[in-house]
Design an enzyme around this catalytic site. Structure first.
Site, PDB file in Angstrom:
ATOM      1  N   ASN A  37       0.853  -1.199   0.000  1.00 52.54           N
ATOM      2  CA  ASN A  37       0.000   0.000   0.000  1.00 52.54           C
ATOM      3  C   ASN A  37       0.884   1.242   0.000  1.00 52.54           C
ATOM      4  O   ASN A  37       2.115   1.147  -0.005  1.00 52.54           O
ATOM      5  CB  ASN A  37      -0.958  -0.021   1.203  1.00 52.54           C
ATOM      6  CG  ASN A  37      -0.197  -0.137   2.499  1.00 52.54           C
ATOM      7  OD1 ASN A  37       0.586   0.729   2.848  1.00 52.54           O
ATOM      8  ND2 ASN A  37      -0.394  -1.250   3.209  1.00 52.54           N
ATOM      9  N   PHE A  52      -4.259   3.325  14.568  1.00 51.69           N
ATOM     10  CA  PHE A  52      -4.418   4.333  13.522  1.00 51.69           C
ATOM     11  C   PHE A  52      -5.496   3.830  12.571  1.00 51.69           C
ATOM     12  O   PHE A  52      -5.724   2.633  12.470  1.00 51.69           O
ATOM     13  CB  PHE A  52      -3.107   4.533  12.748  1.00 51.69           C
ATOM     14  CG  PHE A  52      -2.269   5.648  13.305  1.00 51.69           C
ATOM     15  CD1 PHE A  52      -1.600   5.488  14.504  1.00 51.69           C
ATOM     16  CD2 PHE A  52      -2.168   6.862  12.643  1.00 51.69           C
ATOM     17  CE1 PHE A  52      -0.831   6.516  15.031  1.00 51.69           C
ATOM     18  CE2 PHE A  52      -1.404   7.893  13.154  1.00 51.69           C
ATOM     19  CZ  PHE A  52      -0.745   7.724  14.351  1.00 51.69           C
TER      20      PHE A  52
HETATM   21  N1  CTP Z   1      -4.083  -3.377  11.763  1.00 54.25           N
HETATM   22  C1  CTP Z   1      -3.372  -4.455  12.216  1.00 54.25           C
HETATM   23  N2  CTP Z   1      -3.388  -5.636  11.512  1.00 54.25           N
HETATM   24  C2  CTP Z   1      -4.091  -5.748  10.373  1.00 54.25           C
HETATM   25  C3  CTP Z   1      -4.823  -4.630   9.891  1.00 54.25           C
HETATM   26  C4  CTP Z   1      -4.796  -3.450  10.611  1.00 54.25           C
HETATM   27  O1  CTP Z   1      -2.726  -4.375  13.262  1.00 54.25           O
HETATM   28  N3  CTP Z   1      -4.065  -6.876   9.702  1.00 54.25           N
HETATM   29  C5  CTP Z   1      -4.063  -2.152  12.552  1.00 54.25           C
HETATM   30  C6  CTP Z   1      -3.373  -0.987  11.870  1.00 54.25           C
HETATM   31  O2  CTP Z   1      -2.000  -0.961  12.225  1.00 54.25           O
HETATM   32  C7  CTP Z   1      -4.116   0.206  12.426  1.00 54.25           C
HETATM   33  C8  CTP Z   1      -5.493  -0.333  12.714  1.00 54.25           C
HETATM   34  O3  CTP Z   1      -5.386  -1.750  12.750  1.00 54.25           O
HETATM   35  O4  CTP Z   1      -3.565   0.659  13.646  1.00 54.25           O
HETATM   36  C9  CTP Z   1      -6.563   0.045  11.742  1.00 54.25           C
HETATM   37  O5  CTP Z   1      -6.175  -0.319  10.462  1.00 54.25           O
HETATM   38  P1  CTP Z   1      -7.206  -0.218   9.271  1.00 54.25           P
HETATM   39  O6  CTP Z   1      -6.559  -0.816   8.040  1.00 54.25           O
HETATM   40  O7  CTP Z   1      -7.735   1.165   9.179  1.00 54.25           O
HETATM   41  O8  CTP Z   1      -8.347  -1.122   9.855  1.00 54.25           O
HETATM   42  P2  CTP Z   1      -9.004  -2.448   9.451  1.00 54.25           P
HETATM   43  O9  CTP Z   1      -9.337  -3.138  10.733  1.00 54.25           O
HETATM   44  O10 CTP Z   1      -8.151  -3.218   8.491  1.00 54.25           O
HETATM   45  O11 CTP Z   1     -10.360  -1.944   8.826  1.00 54.25           O
HETATM   46  P3  CTP Z   1     -10.893  -1.695   7.328  1.00 54.25           P
HETATM   47  O12 CTP Z   1      -9.831  -2.154   6.384  1.00 54.25           O
HETATM   48  O13 CTP Z   1     -12.108  -2.493   7.287  1.00 54.25           O
HETATM   49  O14 CTP Z   1     -11.159  -0.216   7.292  1.00 54.25           O
END
Ligand code: CTP
Length: 403
Positions: free
Chosen positions: A212, A326
Protein backbone atom coordinates in the site's frame (compact mmCIF):
# COMPACT_ATOMS: atom_id res chain seq x y z
CA UNK A 1 1.70 26.06 11.00
CA UNK A 2 4.94 24.46 12.18
CA UNK A 3 5.81 24.12 15.79
CA UNK A 4 9.22 22.67 16.17
CA UNK A 5 11.36 22.10 19.18
CA UNK A 6 13.93 24.74 18.12
CA UNK A 7 11.51 27.59 17.47
CA UNK A 8 12.11 30.44 19.92
CA UNK A 9 14.76 28.53 21.88
CA UNK A 10 17.75 30.58 23.00
CA UNK A 11 20.92 28.76 22.02
CA UNK A 12 24.46 30.07 22.53
CA UNK A 13 27.08 28.60 20.18
CA UNK A 14 30.65 28.93 21.45
CA UNK A 15 33.16 28.61 18.61
CA UNK A 16 36.82 27.91 19.36
CA UNK A 17 39.82 27.88 17.04
CA UNK A 18 39.67 24.85 14.78
CA UNK A 19 39.33 24.59 11.02
CA UNK A 20 36.01 22.83 11.72
CA UNK A 21 34.61 26.27 12.65
CA UNK A 22 33.50 26.62 9.02
CA UNK A 23 31.19 23.61 9.45
CA UNK A 24 29.56 25.23 12.47
CA UNK A 25 28.59 28.17 10.24
CA UNK A 26 26.24 25.68 8.53
CA UNK A 27 24.87 24.59 11.93
CA UNK A 28 24.11 28.19 12.86
CA UNK A 29 22.41 28.75 9.54
CA UNK A 30 20.21 25.68 10.02
CA UNK A 31 19.28 26.61 13.60
CA UNK A 32 18.33 30.11 12.45
CA UNK A 33 16.11 28.54 9.76
CA UNK A 34 14.48 26.47 12.51
CA UNK A 35 13.69 29.80 14.19
CA UNK A 36 16.03 29.29 17.14
CA UNK A 37 17.44 32.48 18.66
CA UNK A 38 21.14 31.90 18.17
CA UNK A 39 23.93 33.94 19.75
CA UNK A 40 27.50 33.20 18.76
CA UNK A 41 30.56 33.68 20.98
CA UNK A 42 33.95 33.24 19.33
CA UNK A 43 37.44 32.95 20.75
CA UNK A 44 40.09 35.10 19.07
CA UNK A 45 41.59 31.94 17.49
CA UNK A 46 38.18 31.02 16.03
CA UNK A 47 38.02 34.44 14.38
CA UNK A 48 41.24 33.53 12.51
CA UNK A 49 39.37 30.72 10.74
CA UNK A 50 35.94 32.26 10.09
CA UNK A 51 35.09 35.93 10.41
CA UNK A 52 32.57 37.05 13.02
CA UNK A 53 30.68 38.67 10.14
CA UNK A 54 29.90 35.22 8.72
CA UNK A 55 28.27 34.11 11.96
CA UNK A 56 26.53 37.46 12.40
CA UNK A 57 25.00 37.22 8.93
CA UNK A 58 23.90 33.61 9.43
CA UNK A 59 22.51 34.02 12.95
CA UNK A 60 21.02 37.47 12.36
CA UNK A 61 22.60 38.61 15.63
CA UNK A 62 25.76 40.38 16.74
CA UNK A 63 28.68 38.04 17.37
CA UNK A 64 30.55 38.33 20.66
CA UNK A 65 34.32 38.02 20.62
CA UNK A 66 36.05 40.00 23.35
CA UNK A 67 35.59 40.49 27.07
CA UNK A 68 36.34 44.17 26.99
CA UNK A 69 35.41 47.13 24.88
CA UNK A 70 32.64 45.23 23.10
CA UNK A 71 29.74 45.57 25.45
CA UNK A 72 28.72 48.96 24.21
CA UNK A 73 25.30 48.74 25.78
CA UNK A 74 25.96 45.82 28.12
CA UNK A 75 29.19 45.85 30.14
CA UNK A 76 28.30 42.42 31.60
CA UNK A 77 28.15 40.36 28.39
CA UNK A 78 30.02 37.47 30.00
CA UNK A 79 27.15 37.10 32.51
CA UNK A 80 24.12 38.14 30.47
CA UNK A 81 24.99 35.93 27.48
CA UNK A 82 24.52 32.71 29.40
CA UNK A 83 21.59 33.88 31.50
CA UNK A 84 18.11 32.47 30.72
CA UNK A 85 19.32 30.46 27.75
CA UNK A 86 18.06 27.02 26.86
CA UNK A 87 21.32 25.50 25.72
CA UNK A 88 25.02 26.25 25.23
CA UNK A 89 26.93 24.35 22.55
CA UNK A 90 30.72 24.54 22.28
CA UNK A 91 31.55 23.64 18.68
CA UNK A 92 34.17 23.04 17.55
CA UNK A 93 35.76 22.48 20.97
CA UNK A 94 39.57 22.39 20.73
CA UNK A 95 41.85 20.50 23.12
CA UNK A 96 42.75 23.90 24.57
CA UNK A 97 39.18 24.99 25.34
CA UNK A 98 38.40 21.53 26.78
CA UNK A 99 41.43 21.81 29.08
CA UNK A 100 40.40 25.28 30.19
CA UNK A 101 36.81 24.27 30.91
CA UNK A 102 38.01 21.17 32.81
CA UNK A 103 40.06 23.31 35.16
CA UNK A 104 37.60 26.20 35.41
CA UNK A 105 39.85 28.73 33.72
CA UNK A 106 37.94 31.82 32.64
CA UNK A 107 40.32 34.00 30.66
CA UNK A 108 38.13 35.01 27.74
CA UNK A 109 34.47 35.67 26.97
CA UNK A 110 33.63 32.10 26.00
CA UNK A 111 35.12 30.37 29.05
CA UNK A 112 33.74 33.04 31.39
CA UNK A 113 30.27 32.73 29.91
CA UNK A 114 30.38 28.95 30.36
CA UNK A 115 31.30 29.28 34.03
CA UNK A 116 28.52 31.79 34.57
CA UNK A 117 25.71 29.93 32.80
CA UNK A 118 23.42 27.42 34.44
CA UNK A 119 22.14 26.06 31.13
CA UNK A 120 23.09 22.61 29.88
CA UNK A 121 26.40 22.73 27.99
CA UNK A 122 27.14 20.39 25.08
CA UNK A 123 30.75 20.06 24.01
CA UNK A 124 31.64 18.91 20.46
CA UNK A 125 35.38 18.14 20.31
CA UNK A 126 37.25 18.57 17.02
CA UNK A 127 41.00 18.12 16.68
CA UNK A 128 43.77 15.95 15.25
CA UNK A 129 43.33 12.29 16.26
CA UNK A 130 46.55 12.17 18.31
CA UNK A 131 45.60 15.33 20.19
CA UNK A 132 42.19 13.78 20.84
CA UNK A 133 43.54 10.46 22.10
CA UNK A 134 46.24 12.12 24.22
CA UNK A 135 45.75 11.11 27.89
CA UNK A 136 45.55 14.78 28.89
CA UNK A 137 42.61 15.43 26.54
CA UNK A 138 40.89 12.20 27.55
CA UNK A 139 41.35 13.06 31.22
CA UNK A 140 39.91 16.53 30.65
CA UNK A 141 36.90 15.11 28.80
CA UNK A 142 36.30 12.71 31.69
CA UNK A 143 36.41 15.65 34.10
CA UNK A 144 33.93 17.57 31.95
CA UNK A 145 31.54 14.60 32.02
CA UNK A 146 31.85 14.42 35.79
CA UNK A 147 31.11 18.15 35.99
CA UNK A 148 27.86 17.58 34.09
CA UNK A 149 28.83 18.66 30.58
CA UNK A 150 27.44 16.55 27.72
CA UNK A 151 30.16 15.41 25.34
CA UNK A 152 29.23 14.68 21.74
CA UNK A 153 31.84 12.20 20.54
CA UNK A 154 33.77 13.19 17.43
CA UNK A 155 33.57 11.14 14.26
CA UNK A 156 36.26 9.03 12.61
CA UNK A 157 37.69 9.79 9.20
CA UNK A 158 40.06 11.96 7.21
CA UNK A 159 41.01 15.26 8.87
CA UNK A 160 42.13 18.61 7.53
CA UNK A 161 45.73 17.61 8.42
CA UNK A 162 45.35 14.60 6.04
CA UNK A 163 45.58 12.11 8.89
CA UNK A 164 42.84 9.61 9.59
CA UNK A 165 41.33 8.73 12.92
CA UNK A 166 38.94 9.87 15.63
CA UNK A 167 38.66 13.61 16.07
CA UNK A 168 36.54 14.98 13.23
CA UNK A 169 33.72 17.23 14.35
CA UNK A 170 30.54 15.15 14.75
CA UNK A 171 28.07 15.29 11.84
CA UNK A 172 25.32 17.88 12.13
CA UNK A 173 22.37 15.51 11.69
CA UNK A 174 23.32 13.56 14.78
CA UNK A 175 24.23 16.68 16.77
CA UNK A 176 20.94 18.33 15.85
CA UNK A 177 19.02 15.31 17.14
CA UNK A 178 20.94 15.47 20.43
CA UNK A 179 20.15 19.18 20.70
CA UNK A 180 16.46 18.41 20.09
CA UNK A 181 16.65 15.75 22.80
CA UNK A 182 18.20 18.22 25.26
CA UNK A 183 15.54 20.82 24.49
CA UNK A 184 12.59 18.39 24.82
CA UNK A 185 10.69 17.82 28.04
CA UNK A 186 11.66 14.42 29.44
CA UNK A 187 8.07 13.56 30.30
CA UNK A 188 8.23 10.04 28.81
CA UNK A 189 11.52 9.15 30.45
CA UNK A 190 11.92 5.39 30.72
CA UNK A 191 8.46 4.58 29.30
CA UNK A 192 8.72 1.57 26.98
CA UNK A 193 6.97 2.40 23.72
CA UNK A 194 6.54 0.06 20.78
CA UNK A 195 5.75 1.79 17.49
CA UNK A 196 4.94 0.08 14.19
CA UNK A 197 5.39 1.92 10.91
CA UNK A 198 5.26 1.61 7.16
CA UNK A 199 3.45 -0.78 4.88
CA UNK A 200 3.82 -4.53 4.78
CA UNK A 201 4.78 -6.34 1.59
CA UNK A 202 3.06 -9.57 0.70
CA UNK A 203 5.01 -11.43 -2.01
CA UNK A 204 3.43 -13.26 -4.91
CA UNK A 205 6.60 -14.29 -6.73
CA UNK A 206 10.23 -13.03 -6.98
CA UNK A 207 9.02 -9.97 -8.94
CA UNK A 208 5.70 -8.95 -7.43
CA UNK A 209 4.07 -8.16 -4.11
CA UNK A 210 0.89 -6.63 -2.67
CA UNK A 211 1.42 -3.49 -0.61
CA UNK A 212 0.00 0.00 0.00
CA UNK A 213 1.02 3.68 -0.15
CA UNK A 214 2.28 4.02 3.43
CA UNK A 215 5.73 5.68 3.58
CA UNK A 216 6.29 5.14 7.29
CA UNK A 217 6.68 8.89 7.95
CA UNK A 218 4.07 9.08 10.71
CA UNK A 219 5.40 6.04 12.57
CA UNK A 220 9.03 7.21 12.28
CA UNK A 221 7.99 10.67 13.50
CA UNK A 222 6.30 9.08 16.51
CA UNK A 223 9.40 7.04 17.29
CA UNK A 224 11.61 10.13 16.98
CA UNK A 225 9.37 12.36 19.08
CA UNK A 226 8.97 9.72 21.82
CA UNK A 227 12.72 9.12 21.92
CA UNK A 228 13.42 12.85 22.22
CA UNK A 229 11.07 12.91 25.20
CA UNK A 230 13.06 10.19 26.94
CA UNK A 231 11.05 7.07 26.04
CA UNK A 232 12.70 3.73 25.31
CA UNK A 233 11.47 3.18 21.78
CA UNK A 234 11.28 0.00 19.73
CA UNK A 235 10.28 0.64 16.11
CA UNK A 236 8.97 -2.32 14.12
CA UNK A 237 8.89 -1.21 10.52
CA UNK A 238 7.80 -2.59 7.20
CA UNK A 239 9.83 -1.60 4.10
CA UNK A 240 10.60 2.12 4.18
CA UNK A 241 13.30 4.37 2.73
CA UNK A 242 13.46 6.36 5.98
CA UNK A 243 16.43 6.36 8.36
CA UNK A 244 15.85 5.04 11.85
CA UNK A 245 15.84 7.99 14.28
CA UNK A 246 18.87 8.20 16.56
CA UNK A 247 18.38 6.38 19.87
CA UNK A 248 15.54 4.19 18.55
CA UNK A 249 15.89 0.40 18.24
CA UNK A 250 14.73 -0.80 14.82
CA UNK A 251 13.36 -4.20 13.86
CA UNK A 252 12.71 -4.56 10.13
CA UNK A 253 9.99 -6.82 8.77
CA UNK A 254 8.45 -7.43 5.37
CA UNK A 255 5.12 -9.21 5.72
CA UNK A 256 2.13 -8.85 8.05
CA UNK A 257 2.91 -12.21 9.59
CA UNK A 258 6.49 -11.16 10.30
CA UNK A 259 5.16 -7.97 11.87
CA UNK A 260 2.69 -10.02 13.91
CA UNK A 261 5.51 -12.21 15.29
CA UNK A 262 7.78 -9.25 16.05
CA UNK A 263 5.04 -7.21 17.74
CA UNK A 264 3.70 -10.09 19.79
CA UNK A 265 7.23 -10.96 20.94
CA UNK A 266 7.65 -7.48 22.44
CA UNK A 267 4.08 -6.53 23.36
CA UNK A 268 4.01 -7.82 26.92
CA UNK A 269 7.10 -5.79 27.72
CA UNK A 270 5.71 -2.48 26.39
CA UNK A 271 3.76 0.11 28.37
CA UNK A 272 2.52 1.83 25.22
CA UNK A 273 1.92 0.28 21.79
CA UNK A 274 1.22 2.57 18.84
CA UNK A 275 0.22 0.78 15.65
CA UNK A 276 0.84 3.34 12.93
CA UNK A 277 1.69 0.66 10.34
CA UNK A 278 -0.58 0.11 7.37
CA UNK A 279 -0.78 -3.66 7.56
CA UNK A 280 -1.92 -5.45 4.41
CA UNK A 281 -5.19 -7.21 5.20
CA UNK A 282 -4.60 -9.93 2.61
CA UNK A 283 -1.67 -11.89 1.18
CA UNK A 284 -1.37 -14.12 -1.87
CA UNK A 285 -2.25 -17.64 -0.78
CA UNK A 286 0.75 -19.07 -2.61
CA UNK A 287 4.20 -17.50 -2.95
CA UNK A 288 5.64 -18.78 -6.20
CA UNK A 289 9.33 -19.61 -6.45
CA UNK A 290 9.44 -18.49 -10.08
CA UNK A 291 7.84 -15.51 -11.77
CA UNK A 292 4.24 -16.14 -12.71
CA UNK A 293 3.54 -15.50 -16.39
CA UNK A 294 1.06 -12.71 -17.00
CA UNK A 295 -1.49 -14.99 -18.65
CA UNK A 296 -1.74 -16.94 -15.37
CA UNK A 297 -1.84 -14.09 -12.83
CA UNK A 298 -5.61 -13.68 -12.67
CA UNK A 299 -6.09 -17.33 -11.83
CA UNK A 300 -3.00 -17.71 -9.58
CA UNK A 301 -3.69 -14.62 -7.44
CA UNK A 302 -5.86 -16.10 -4.72
CA UNK A 303 -5.85 -14.09 -1.50
CA UNK A 304 -6.09 -15.11 2.13
CA UNK A 305 -6.54 -13.00 5.25
CA UNK A 306 -3.64 -11.78 7.31
CA UNK A 307 -3.92 -11.77 11.10
CA UNK A 308 -5.22 -8.51 12.60
CA UNK A 309 -2.32 -7.62 14.88
CA UNK A 310 -4.10 -4.84 16.70
CA UNK A 311 -7.17 -6.94 17.35
CA UNK A 312 -4.93 -9.56 18.93
CA UNK A 313 -3.14 -6.90 21.04
CA UNK A 314 -6.54 -5.64 22.23
CA UNK A 315 -7.46 -9.15 23.40
CA UNK A 316 -4.17 -9.52 25.25
CA UNK A 317 -4.01 -5.98 26.66
CA UNK A 318 -2.37 -5.95 30.08
CA UNK A 319 -3.40 -3.83 33.05
CA UNK A 320 -1.79 -0.43 32.73
CA UNK A 321 -1.00 -0.85 29.02
CA UNK A 322 -2.00 1.90 26.58
CA UNK A 323 -2.99 0.72 23.12
CA UNK A 324 -3.16 3.20 20.27
CA UNK A 325 -4.43 2.42 16.78
CA UNK A 326 -4.42 4.33 13.52
CA UNK A 327 -7.09 4.31 10.86
CA UNK A 328 -6.74 5.55 7.30
CA UNK A 329 -10.19 6.57 6.11
CA UNK A 330 -11.64 8.53 3.23
CA UNK A 331 -15.26 8.73 4.52
CA UNK A 332 -17.10 8.47 7.87
CA UNK A 333 -13.98 9.25 9.89
CA UNK A 334 -15.69 9.58 13.25
CA UNK A 335 -17.95 6.54 12.92
CA UNK A 336 -15.15 4.31 11.59
CA UNK A 337 -12.77 5.53 14.28
CA UNK A 338 -15.27 4.80 17.05
CA UNK A 339 -16.03 1.38 15.62
CA UNK A 340 -12.34 0.41 15.52
CA UNK A 341 -11.68 1.90 18.98
CA UNK A 342 -14.33 -0.37 20.48
CA UNK A 343 -13.89 -3.49 18.37
CA UNK A 344 -10.11 -3.58 18.91
CA UNK A 345 -10.25 -2.61 22.61
CA UNK A 346 -8.10 0.52 22.12
CA UNK A 347 -7.45 3.44 24.44
CA UNK A 348 -6.95 5.87 21.60
CA UNK A 349 -7.28 5.92 17.84
CA UNK A 350 -5.78 8.43 15.42
CA UNK A 351 -7.89 8.71 12.29
CA UNK A 352 -6.25 10.09 9.14
CA UNK A 353 -8.22 11.52 6.27
CA UNK A 354 -6.58 10.01 3.20
CA UNK A 355 -8.84 11.78 0.71
CA UNK A 356 -6.83 15.06 0.75
CA UNK A 357 -3.41 15.88 -0.73
CA UNK A 358 -1.85 17.24 2.48
CA UNK A 359 -2.78 14.54 4.99
CA UNK A 360 -2.36 10.79 5.22
CA UNK A 361 -0.12 8.69 2.98
CA UNK A 362 3.29 9.95 1.79
CA UNK A 363 2.70 13.56 2.89
CA UNK A 364 4.92 15.63 5.21
CA UNK A 365 1.95 16.97 7.16
CA UNK A 366 -1.06 15.47 8.83
CA UNK A 367 -4.32 16.25 10.56
CA UNK A 368 -5.45 13.68 13.05
CA UNK A 369 -8.90 13.06 14.46
CA UNK A 370 -8.13 11.67 17.90
CA UNK A 371 -10.80 9.50 19.50
CA UNK A 372 -10.86 7.99 22.98
CA UNK A 373 -13.54 6.89 25.41
CA UNK A 374 -13.73 10.48 26.64
CA UNK A 375 -14.51 12.00 23.23
CA UNK A 376 -13.14 13.13 19.89
CA UNK A 377 -10.81 15.99 19.08
CA UNK A 378 -9.45 17.25 15.76
CA UNK A 379 -5.77 18.14 16.12
CA UNK A 380 -4.32 21.02 14.09
CA UNK A 381 -3.04 20.48 10.57
CA UNK A 382 0.72 20.43 11.09
CA UNK A 383 3.92 18.49 10.41
CA UNK A 384 3.95 14.78 11.15
CA UNK A 385 6.59 15.39 13.84
CA UNK A 386 4.39 17.95 15.56
CA UNK A 387 1.31 15.70 15.13
CA UNK A 388 3.36 12.98 16.81
CA UNK A 389 4.13 15.25 19.76
CA UNK A 390 0.47 16.20 20.16
CA UNK A 391 -0.56 12.54 20.08
CA UNK A 392 2.15 11.71 22.62
CA UNK A 393 0.81 14.43 24.95
CA UNK A 394 -2.47 12.49 25.04
CA UNK A 395 -0.62 9.17 25.43
CA UNK A 396 1.33 10.53 28.39
CA UNK A 397 -1.95 11.61 30.00
CA UNK A 398 -3.41 8.11 29.50
CA UNK A 399 -0.29 6.46 30.95
CA UNK A 400 -0.73 8.67 34.03
CA UNK A 401 -4.42 7.75 34.38
CA UNK A 402 -3.85 3.98 34.17
CA UNK A 403 -3.55 2.01 37.40
N1 CTP B 1 -4.08 -3.38 11.76
C1 CTP B 1 -3.37 -4.46 12.22
N2 CTP B 1 -3.39 -5.64 11.51
C2 CTP B 1 -4.09 -5.75 10.37
C3 CTP B 1 -4.82 -4.63 9.89
C4 CTP B 1 -4.80 -3.45 10.61
O1 CTP B 1 -2.73 -4.38 13.26
N3 CTP B 1 -4.06 -6.88 9.70
C5 CTP B 1 -4.06 -2.15 12.55
C6 CTP B 1 -3.37 -0.99 11.87
O2 CTP B 1 -2.00 -0.96 12.23
C7 CTP B 1 -4.12 0.21 12.43
C8 CTP B 1 -5.49 -0.33 12.71
O3 CTP B 1 -5.39 -1.75 12.75
O4 CTP B 1 -3.57 0.66 13.65
C9 CTP B 1 -6.56 0.05 11.74
O5 CTP B 1 -6.18 -0.32 10.46
P1 CTP B 1 -7.21 -0.22 9.27
O6 CTP B 1 -6.56 -0.82 8.04
O7 CTP B 1 -7.74 1.16 9.18
O8 CTP B 1 -8.35 -1.12 9.85
P2 CTP B 1 -9.00 -2.45 9.45
O9 CTP B 1 -9.34 -3.14 10.73
O10 CTP B 1 -8.15 -3.22 8.49
O11 CTP B 1 -10.36 -1.94 8.83
P3 CTP B 1 -10.89 -1.69 7.33
O12 CTP B 1 -9.83 -2.15 6.38
O13 CTP B 1 -12.11 -2.49 7.29
O14 CTP B 1 -11.16 -0.22 7.29
Amino acid sequence: MVQNIFAGKKIVIGVSGSIAAFKVAGWVSDLAKEEARVSVVMTSSAAEFVTPLTFAALSGNDVHTGMFGQGKEDPMTHISLGRDVDLVVIAPATANIIAKLASGIADDLLTTMVLATRAKVLVCPAMNNRMYSHPATQKNLKILKELGYDIIDPACGMMACKEEGEGRLAEWDGVKELLAHSLSPQDLRGVKILVTAGPTREPLDPARFLSNRSSGKMGYALAQAACRRGAQVLLISGPSFLTCPRGVTLVKVQTAREMYDAVLAHAADSTVIIKAAAVADYRPETVYEHKVKKENIAKELILERNPDILLELGKRKKVGQVLVGFAAESTNLLAEGKRKLLSKNLDLIAVNDISGDTTGFETESNQILLISASGAETLPHTTKLHSADLLLDRVRQLVGEKP
